[in-house]
Enzyme design. Structure first.
Site, short mmCIF file in Angstrom:
data_model
loop_
_atom_site.label_atom_id
_atom_site.label_comp_id
_atom_site.label_asym_id
_atom_site.label_seq_id
_atom_site.Cartn_x
_atom_site.Cartn_y
_atom_site.Cartn_z
N GLY A 1 47.78 34.13 13.70
CA GLY A 1 47.45 33.38 12.49
C GLY A 1 46.34 32.37 12.67
N HIS A 2 45.78 32.26 13.88
CA HIS A 2 44.76 31.22 14.16
C HIS A 2 43.62 31.81 14.95
CE1 HIS A 2 43.18 27.28 15.51
NE2 HIS A 2 43.82 26.82 14.46
N PHE A 3 42.76 32.46 14.44
CA PHE A 3 42.61 33.00 13.09
C PHE A 3 42.56 34.51 13.23
CE2 PHE A 3 40.69 28.78 13.12
CZ PHE A 3 41.36 28.17 12.08
N PHE B 1 50.15 32.63 18.86
CA PHE B 1 49.41 31.82 17.89
C PHE B 1 48.14 32.48 17.40
CE2 PHE B 1 48.63 30.09 22.18
CZ PHE B 1 47.27 30.35 22.32
N VAL C 1 41.12 31.67 17.87
CA VAL C 1 40.75 30.42 18.53
C VAL C 1 42.05 29.71 18.92
CG1 VAL C 1 39.64 28.16 18.23
CG2 VAL C 1 38.64 30.18 17.15
#
Length: 142
Positions: A49-51, A46, A56
């Site tokens: 893409g986050h971020f 994750f 985070v």
């Protein structure tokens, strides 16, 4: 029960990679409470893409980690062994601080209601003993 390793966790929870969010259990009182841990690493999918420039951990995954910890406590009861835990709702969710790669999430869940195959757990997630998230998690065991 104390000090459950990943092999023990895999025998209790139906979750598997990439959705298994518990690495270790320090202590569990079946049907009552649990203290578990999730080691957060940069290799988590994750974070791509986050971020991309400020990784985070998504808040929904912190809640999912709390739910999985609570599920271990409930699925440790003889009558629920081998069953599947399902989300039924979330109340009072609050996110207080960011969780980033390198953090260790301490997941504390206490059952505040357990009737039949449904219940509510109060979860608190901490990093370095500081609260990062909390929620009441409603569940059903199928």
């Amino acid at each position: 029960m104390e000090n459950l390793c990943i092999k023990d966790i895999l025998q209790i929870l139906p979750h598997r990679y990439p959705m298994l969010l518990i690495d270790k259990v320090e202590t569990v009182e079946p049907g009552k409470k649990i203290v578990a841990y999730k080691n957060v690493t940069f290799n988590e999918g994750f974070f791509r893409g986050h971020f991309p420039h400020e990784p985070v951990m998504p808040g929904v995954l912190i809640i999912e980690a709390l739910a999985q910890a609570g599920a271990i406590a409930v699925l440790s009861l003889d009558e629920f062994k081998g069953k599947i835990p399902y989300f039924a709702g979330i109340n009072k969710a609050k996110f207080r601080k960011k969780v980033i790669p390198g953090d260790t999430l301490k997941l504390e869940v206490e059952m505040i209601k357990l009737r039949g195959s449904a219940g509510i757990g109060k979860g608190i997630a901490k990093v370095n003993e500081k609260v990062v998230a909390e929620a009441e998690i409603m569940f059903m065991i199928g």
